[in-house]
Design an enzyme around this catalytic site. Structure first.
Site, PDB file in Angstrom:
ATOM      1  N   TYR A  18      61.384 -18.523  56.346  1.00  0.00           N
ATOM      2  CA  TYR A  18      62.359 -17.463  56.066  1.00  0.00           C
ATOM      3  C   TYR A  18      63.145 -17.109  57.320  1.00  0.00           C
ATOM      4  O   TYR A  18      62.716 -17.378  58.444  1.00  0.00           O
ATOM      5  CB  TYR A  18      61.680 -16.212  55.479  1.00  0.00           C
ATOM      6  CG  TYR A  18      60.418 -15.773  56.164  1.00  0.00           C
ATOM      7  CD1 TYR A  18      59.178 -16.254  55.750  1.00  0.00           C
ATOM      8  CD2 TYR A  18      60.451 -14.884  57.237  1.00  0.00           C
ATOM      9  CE1 TYR A  18      58.003 -15.854  56.382  1.00  0.00           C
ATOM     10  CE2 TYR A  18      59.283 -14.467  57.867  1.00  0.00           C
ATOM     11  CZ  TYR A  18      58.060 -14.968  57.431  1.00  0.00           C
ATOM     12  OH  TYR A  18      56.902 -14.577  58.062  1.00  0.00           O
ATOM     13  N   TYR A  26      61.240 -17.813  60.930  1.00  0.00           N
ATOM     14  CA  TYR A  26      59.777 -17.837  60.954  1.00  0.00           C
ATOM     15  C   TYR A  26      59.226 -18.716  59.844  1.00  0.00           C
ATOM     16  O   TYR A  26      59.839 -18.873  58.784  1.00  0.00           O
ATOM     17  CB  TYR A  26      59.209 -16.415  60.769  1.00  0.00           C
ATOM     18  CG  TYR A  26      59.184 -15.583  62.042  1.00  0.00           C
ATOM     19  CD1 TYR A  26      60.358 -15.276  62.724  1.00  0.00           C
ATOM     20  CD2 TYR A  26      57.985 -15.111  62.556  1.00  0.00           C
ATOM     21  CE1 TYR A  26      60.335 -14.525  63.888  1.00  0.00           C
ATOM     22  CE2 TYR A  26      57.957 -14.341  63.718  1.00  0.00           C
ATOM     23  CZ  TYR A  26      59.130 -14.054  64.373  1.00  0.00           C
ATOM     24  OH  TYR A  26      59.101 -13.311  65.524  1.00  0.00           O
ATOM     25  N   ARG A  48      56.375 -19.970  69.766  1.00  0.00           N
ATOM     26  CA  ARG A  48      54.989 -19.495  69.635  1.00  0.00           C
ATOM     27  C   ARG A  48      54.399 -19.971  68.321  1.00  0.00           C
ATOM     28  O   ARG A  48      55.082 -20.004  67.305  1.00  0.00           O
ATOM     29  CB  ARG A  48      55.028 -17.965  69.680  1.00  0.00           C
ATOM     30  CG  ARG A  48      53.739 -17.253  69.396  1.00  0.00           C
ATOM     31  CD  ARG A  48      53.959 -15.745  69.557  1.00  0.00           C
ATOM     32  NE  ARG A  48      52.858 -14.963  69.020  1.00  0.00           N
ATOM     33  CZ  ARG A  48      51.685 -14.793  69.632  1.00  0.00           C
ATOM     34  NH1 ARG A  48      51.465 -15.358  70.820  1.00  0.00           N
ATOM     35  NH2 ARG A  48      50.733 -14.070  69.077  1.00  0.00           N
ATOM     36  N   GLU A  71      47.406  -8.333  66.829  1.00  0.00           N
ATOM     37  CA  GLU A  71      47.200  -9.583  67.558  1.00  0.00           C
ATOM     38  C   GLU A  71      46.535  -9.365  68.914  1.00  0.00           C
ATOM     39  O   GLU A  71      46.588  -8.260  69.453  1.00  0.00           O
ATOM     40  CB  GLU A  71      48.568 -10.243  67.795  1.00  0.00           C
ATOM     41  CG  GLU A  71      49.379 -10.388  66.526  1.00  0.00           C
ATOM     42  CD  GLU A  71      50.392 -11.514  66.595  1.00  0.00           C
ATOM     43  OE1 GLU A  71      50.986 -11.707  67.663  1.00  0.00           O
ATOM     44  OE2 GLU A  71      50.564 -12.198  65.578  1.00  0.00           O
TER      45      GLU A  71
HETATM   46  C1  LIG Z   1      54.353 -11.726  65.406  1.00  0.00           C
HETATM   47  C2  LIG Z   1      54.099 -12.494  64.355  1.00  0.00           C
HETATM   48  C3  LIG Z   1      54.888 -12.513  63.141  1.00  0.00           C
HETATM   49  C4  LIG Z   1      54.608 -13.482  62.203  1.00  0.00           C
HETATM   50  C5  LIG Z   1      55.377 -13.534  61.049  1.00  0.00           C
HETATM   51  C6  LIG Z   1      56.410 -12.630  60.871  1.00  0.00           C
HETATM   52  O1  LIG Z   1      57.185 -12.704  59.762  1.00  0.00           O
HETATM   53  C7  LIG Z   1      56.661 -11.660  61.787  1.00  0.00           C
HETATM   54  C8  LIG Z   1      55.886 -11.594  62.953  1.00  0.00           C
END
Ligand SMILES: C=Cc1ccc(O)cc1
Length: 178
Positions: A18, A26, A48, A71
């Protein structure tokens, strides 16, 4: 993929790509009812990637799913998926240190957990950077739960196209070796 999502079971095992309205790209996988994997292709921490992040995953109402996690970096994330509308809303709460030193987090995090934990103590947390954005889902794949092939290598230029155009996974959603 044209499936209608209703229950959590419909959602678990789904692989998504998306783009947030701010342009960040991401890739995210609902690995099972308490675990997520993801890869970041664009934005502040592009490059990352993370496997086996523990998360809370619930159905809010038919076809709407909420995922939250915190995290090792101290970054907190809340995602609200509406896959039937090809939409989600994500909020990322970045500690100040990630905004100032994003490069420390741009890696395969699983191999560097101690560095993330040291960095969150060494550098500043506040003020946090809040990034609340809607996103448009451009790809959904039925990978099945606990599929270790979905997120198994670092992101590379052209990877999204390889996945979307069917060059990355075979018919059993296993990675095609090249
Ligand atoms: C920081 C990680 C993270 C993973 C997926 C997302 O849509 C947003 C942040």
């Amino acid at each position: 993929m044209t499936k209608q999502f209703k229950e959590l079971e419909d959602f678990l095992g789904t692989h998504f790509i998306y783009t947030y309205d701010n342009g960040w790209n991401y890739e995210w996988y609902a690995k099972n009812d308490h675990t997520v994997d993801y890869r970041i292709h664009g934005g502040m921490v592009a490059g990352r990637w993370v496997r086996d992040q523990e998360a809370n995953i619930v159905k809010l109402t038919d076809g709407v799913f909420k995922i939250t996690w915190t995290e090792p970096t101290g970054t907190d994330v809340a995602l609200d998926f509406m896959p039937n509308e090809n939409k989600l809303h994500g909020t990322i709460f970045f500690p100040k240190w990630v905004e100032e030193h994003p490069e420390i987090t741009v890696t395969y995090q699983n191999d560097h957990i101690a560095l993330m934990e040291e960095s969150r103590e060494k550098y500043e947390t506040y003020p946090k950077l809040l990034v609340p954005e809607f996103a448009t889902i451009t790809y959904m794949g039925d990978a099945g739960q606990n599929n270790e092939d979905v997120i198994s290598q670092a992101p590379y230029e052209g990877m999204i196209e390889d996945i979307q155009e069917g060059r990355y996974f075979d018919e059993n959603y296993k990675k095609i070796n090249r």
